[in-house]
Scaffold this motif. Structure first.
Motif, PDB file in Angstrom:
ATOM      1  N   ARG A 107       0.832  -1.209   0.000  1.00  0.00           N
ATOM      2  CA  ARG A 107       0.000   0.000   0.000  1.00  0.00           C
ATOM      3  C   ARG A 107       0.868   1.260   0.000  1.00  0.00           C
ATOM      4  O   ARG A 107       0.511   2.263  -0.617  1.00  0.00           O
ATOM      5  N   VAL A 133      -5.574  -6.405  -6.043  1.00  0.00           N
ATOM      6  CA  VAL A 133      -4.823  -5.157  -6.158  1.00  0.00           C
ATOM      7  C   VAL A 133      -5.125  -4.478  -7.487  1.00  0.00           C
ATOM      8  O   VAL A 133      -5.247  -3.248  -7.562  1.00  0.00           O
ATOM      9  N   GLN A 135      -7.930  -4.553  -9.068  1.00  0.00           N
ATOM     10  CA  GLN A 135      -9.227  -3.922  -8.912  1.00  0.00           C
ATOM     11  C   GLN A 135      -9.137  -2.645  -8.089  1.00  0.00           C
ATOM     12  O   GLN A 135      -9.829  -1.658  -8.361  1.00  0.00           O
ATOM     13  N   GLU A 136      -8.262  -2.640  -7.066  1.00  0.00           N
ATOM     14  CA  GLU A 136      -8.071  -1.430  -6.271  1.00  0.00           C
ATOM     15  C   GLU A 136      -7.487  -0.315  -7.134  1.00  0.00           C
ATOM     16  O   GLU A 136      -7.903   0.846  -7.032  1.00  0.00           O
ATOM     17  N   CYS A 137      -6.514  -0.660  -7.960  1.00  0.00           N
ATOM     18  CA  CYS A 137      -5.925   0.339  -8.853  1.00  0.00           C
ATOM     19  C   CYS A 137      -6.960   0.846  -9.856  1.00  0.00           C
ATOM     20  O   CYS A 137      -6.986   2.037 -10.180  1.00  0.00           O
TER      21      CYS A 137
END
Length: 729
Positions: A107, A133, A135-137
Motif C-alpha cells: 500500500r 490489487v 481492482q483497487e488500482c
C-alpha cells in the motif's frame, strides 16, 4: 515506447536529481511472491546503465539491499526504491513484497507511485491477491501495464498468459489488455522447448533481437508474419477504440492505413489515463549481457506512456485540526506537502524516512512541521510538532547518494526525522498541512508476547515503540483484562519478521505465549451469603458482618448495588464500604479470576461493633459475602463474541459459511459485494477466530478479507467453561 524508434537511444546512467516534475516517473511493481519483480528491477537498472553487472553496485553489494531478515525469510518483506534514468527521465522503481502479510509495504508503494507494473509469472499465472490489487488500482484510475516473466519455464506460454490476463484482469473490457510485442522463438532445444530470443513490435512490425546478448533490430522472419497480423489488428482496434479522434475508427474501417506515429501517440495517452493496459514480456539478461529481454521496451513504455506526477492526482489536504485547504498542485514552487511512505532504522545512521514530495520542494537541514496520521488506536501517536530534518539522499543498494533537494513529484530518503512515522505529513512550519491517509488493512492476528529476561524487559517498551513506528499495519495493545501485551500482525510471516526485528535490530528477545480473550463471569441463579470478618488481637479488633443476595441481570447491565438494610443493622457510614468491597471482589472474579458482570447485589442485613467496626472491616466482609454467594450458585463464563464480515469470491462462499459454523458461529446473512464477490456476516466467539487471518487466506487462496468488531459477551458452552473453571481451582 521502443516500438516507435528504429533503435534505442541509449541509457542515461545513474538517476540524478530531477529538475522538473515532468522528468519524473514513479512506478510500483506489483505481483505475487516469486513472480520476478526484484529480478526485473535489477534488469532495468542494468539496461539503463545504473549498474554494470546484474544485481550489484560498484562495491559488489546487492542492488536490492536485502537485509539479514529477508535472506532468512527467502522473500522480500519490505518496500525498496531503486532510481534509474532513461532518456533524461528519472524513474523511481518501487519494488514491493509479494507475500500477503506485507500488504502495508504494498500500500505504501501504491501511495508513492503514479503507475503500476503488474508482474505475472508465465509458470504460475495470476493469483487472487494480484487480482484484488488490480481492482483497487482500477477503482482509483491508476495506469497499469502487465509484464509476463518466466517464459523459459516448462509451462511458460506468452499467448496463453495474455489470454489469462485478458480474462482475469480485463473485467470491464478485455480489449484493453493487449500485447504490444510478440515473443520471437529461437532454435528448439533437445527437450522440445524453444527459448525466447527477441520481440516483434506489432505496430512497426520490426524484430528486436536479444539473442546475442545485445539488442539489435531487423525485419522479422517470414514465419513470424502470420502470427503478427492477427495480433496487430487487435492492438490497432484497441488503440483506435481509446482514441480521442473519433474519425480514426471510420478511416480504419474504410480500409485506410493508420499512421504508426499517430497510433503510438494515442496509445501513450490511453495508457497514461489508465484506460489501456499493454502486455509485455521480460527476462533477465544472459550471462555477460547488459540487456535483458524486453527491458528497453519497458523503459520506453515507462518514459513515454506512464503519467508524470503532474498528471496524477494529489491527496486532499487539511490543516492539522481538520479545516479544509485548497487542492494542491504538483508544483515545486507551491506549498510544501510531503508524506512519509516508509520508515526504517539503520544501525549506523538511525531512523530513515522514505518521503514522497507531492507539492513544493524539500531541502536538507530545514525545519518542517510533522502532522500525525490518526492511527493512535494502533499504538501510533498523533504528531503535531516542528522538527529539523537531516540530509536528503537517494538509495542505491546499501548506499545513500546525497541530494541537494527533492522537488514535487520525487521521492527521497530523509535522515534524522526522530518523531515522524509512516503516514505522517511534512509541511512548512508556518503553513502546516495534513494529507488524507491511505487505506490500511487492520491487523487481525493477535500475538501475545513477554520479555525473555529482566534485561529484555527494560528495553522492550522502546523496541516496540520503534517497531510500530515503522509499520502502520501493526498494532500494539496492553489488554486491561488479561494484562497481556499483544502485538496484532497481518499473519505468521509478518509476526516472525516483527519478532526477528525486535531481536536483531533492537536487541530485545521476547517469548510468545497463548493469547487470552477477555472472559467474564456471571451468576446463573440467585444466591445469598454472609460475610463475617471478626478478629480480636489486642487493642482495637476488626468486626463486620453483612448479609447480601445476588441475582442475575440481562447482558450488558453491569453491576448494581442496592441497599435494603433496615433498623441501622449496618451503620450508614459503612454501607459504601460494603459496596466498595463487593465491587473490588467482582473485578477480581469469583470463580476463575475473570471480572463479574450483570448481577444485582443487595445488602439486606448485617452487624457492627461500636469500637471494632471500620471501613476496612466492612470492605473485607462484603468481599467474603460475595464469595460465599458464588460458592452456592452456578457460575456462567461469558466469552466475547465478534461481528465478523468476510468478503470472498463467490466460489468460496460455501466453504466460508461451513467453516464459520464449525467455529460456533451464527451466519447472519450474505450480500453481494461486487461482481463475483460476496460478503458473509456472522457472529463468532472471539476465541474461535484468533487464527482466522491465516485460515481464511488458506481457504480462499489469498482472496478473502475480513473485519471483526466486538459485539457482546455470551455464555460459553458448559463443557468448555467447565475445563476453564477446573483449571482455575
Amino acid at each position: 515506447m521502443a516500438d516507435k524508434a528504429n533503435a534505442h537511444p541509449g541509457a542515461a546512467g545513474r538517476a540524478a536529481a530531477a529538475d522538473r516534475p515532468a522528468a519524473i516517473r514513479n512506478v510500483v511493481l506489483v505481483g505475487h511472491s516469486q513472480a520476478g519483480k526484484t529480478t526485473l528491477v535489477e534488469s532495468l537498472a542494468l539496461a539503463s546503465g545504473a549498474i554494470n553487472r546484474p544485481g550489484r553496485v560498484e562495491d559488489g553489494t546487492s542492488l536490492s539491499d536485502h537485509d539479514e531478515i529477508e535472506h532468512r525469510q527467502q522473500r522480500s518483506v519490505q518496500l525498496s526504491l531503486v532510481p534509474v534514468a532513461w532518456n533524461g527521465i528519472r524513474i523511481n522503481l518501487l519494488d514491493t513484497p509479494g507475500y500477503a502479510d506485507f500488504v502495508g509495504e504494498l500500500r505504501a508503494g501504491l501511495r508513492a507511485a503514479d503507475a503500476a507494473l503488474f508482474v505475472v509469472s508465465a509458470a504460475d499465472g495470476v493469483d487472487g491477491a494480484t487480482r484484488l490489487v488490480w481492482q483497487e488500482c482500477a477503482a482509483v484510475g491508476m495506469p497499469r501495464a502487465i509484464v509476463v516473466t518466466h517464459l523459459d519455464a516448462a509451462r511458460g506460454d506468452f499467448d496463453e498468459m495474455t489470454t489469462v490476463c485478458r480474462q482475469v484482469l480485463g473485467d470491464d473490457d478485455p480489449d484493453t489488455v493487449v500485447p504490444l510485442y510478440l515473443p520471437a522463438l529461437g532454435e528448439r532445444r533437445s527437450d522440445g522447448t524453444a527459448p525466447v530470443t527477441g520481440l516483434i513490435g506489432l505496430l512497426t512490425q520490426r524484430l528486436f533481437d536479444y539473442g546475442n546478448g545485445q539488442r539489435t533490430e531487423r525485419d522479422p522472419d517470414e514465419g513470424h508474419l502470420p502470427l503478427v497480423t492477427e495480433a496487430r489488428n487487435r492492438l490497432i482496434e484497441g488503440i483506435i477504440a481509446q482514441s480521442e479522434d473519433e474519425s480514426l475508427m471510420d478511416r480504419y474501417l474504410g480500409g485506410e492505413d493508420c499512421d504508426v506515429k499517430t497510433l503510438i501517440e494515442d496509445l501513450e495517452k490511453a495508457v497514461a489515463r489508465g484506460s489501456f493496459h499493454p502486455v509485455l514480456a521480460a527476462a533477465p539478461p544472459a550471462d555477460g549481457a547488459k540487456q535483458g529481454l524486453g527491458t528497453i521496451e519497458l523503459l520506453e513504455l515507462i518514459t513515454g506512456g506512464f503519467p508524470t506526477p503532474e498528471e496524477h492526482g494529489i491527496p486532499a489536504v487539511t490543516t492539522p485540526d481538520g479545516k479544509p485547504r485548497p487542492a494542491l498542485e504538483c508544483d515545486p514552487a507551491g506549498p510544501l506537502a510531503a508524506e512519509v511512505v516508509k520508515t526504517s532504522s539503520d544501525p549506523y545512521v538511525g531512523r530513515i524516512s522514505l518521503v514522497r514530495v507531492f507539492s513544493g520542494t524539500l531541502r536538507p537541514d530545514e525545519t518542517v512541521h510533522v502532522s500525525g496520521h490518526g492511527l493512535a488506536d494502533r499504538g501510533h501517536e498523533d504528531h503535531d510538532v516542528d522538527e529539523r530534518i537531516g540530509a536528503l539522499s537517494a538509495p542505491f543498494g546499501k548506499h545513500q547518494r546525497p541530494l541537494d533537494a527533492a522537488i514535487a513529484g520525487d521521492l527521497a530518503c530523509v535522515a534524522k526525522l526522530g518523531r515522524a512515522e509512516t503516514g505522517d505529513t511534512l509541511s512548512a512550519k508556518d503553513n502546516p498541512l495534513l494529507m488524507a491517509p491511505w487505506a490500511m488493512p487492520d491487523p487481525l492476528l493477535p500475538v501475545a508476547i513477554e520479555a525473555h529476561s529482566k534485561a529484555d524487559e527494560d528495553k522492550l517498551s522502546q523496541g516496540l515503540a520503534r517497531l510500530v513506528a515503522e509499520d502502520p499495519t501493526m498494532r500494539l495493545e496492553q489488554n486491561p483484562d488479561t494484562h497481556q501485551l499483544v502485538l496484532w500482525c497481518m499473519g505468521e510471516a509478518h509476526r516472525d519478521v516483527a519478532l526477528e526485528r525486535l531481536r536483531a535490530r533492537y536487541g530485545v528477545q521476547v517469548d510468545t505465549v497463548e493469547h487470552k480473550v477477555s472472559l467474564r463471569e456471571t451468576f446463573a441463579s440467585s444466591a445469598s451469603g454472609r460475610g463475617r470478618h471478626v478478629k480480636q488481637s489486642g487493642g482495637h479488633g476488626q468486626y463486620a458482618i453483612c448479609d447480601i443476595t445476588v441475582e442475575p441481570l440481562p447482558g450488558g447491565s453491569g453491576i448494581e448495588f442496592v441497599d435494603k438494610v433496615v433498623g441501622g443493622a449496618v451503620p450508614r457510614q459503612f454501607i459504601p464500604s460494603v459496596e466498595k468491597g463487593v465491587r473490588a471482589q467482582a473485578a477480581k472474579g469469583v470463580a476463575a479470576g475473570h471480572p463479574l458482570v450483570d448481577v444485582r447485589i443487595t445488602l439486606v442485613d448485617g452487624k457492627a461493633h461500636s469500637v471494632d467496626s471500620s471501613d476496612a472491616a466492612f470492605q473485607t466482609a462484603g468481599a467474603l459475602a460475595l464469595r460465599e454467594c458464588a460458592a452456592q450458585a452456578r457460575i456462567h463464563l461469558l466469552e466475547p463474541v465478534a461481528e465478523v464480515e468476510v468478503q470472498v469470491p463467490d466460489e468460496y462462499v460455501g466453504a466460508v459459511m461451513s467453516d464459520l459454523s464449525s467455529r460456533r458461529g451464527r451466519v447472519l446473512g450474505t450480500e453481494q459485494a461486487g461482481p463475483g464477490s460476496t460478503t458473509v456476516r456472522a457472529s463468532v466467539p472471539e476465541i474461535e477466530i484468533s487464527r482466522y487471518a491465516i485460515d481464511l487466506r488458506s481457504m480462499s487462496h489469498g482472496t478473502g478479507r475480513f473485519s471483526r468488531a466486538y459485539a457482546r459477551h455470551e455464555p460459553m458452552p458448559q463443557q468448555q467453561a467447565a475445563r476453564i473453571l477446573e483449571s482455575a481451582d
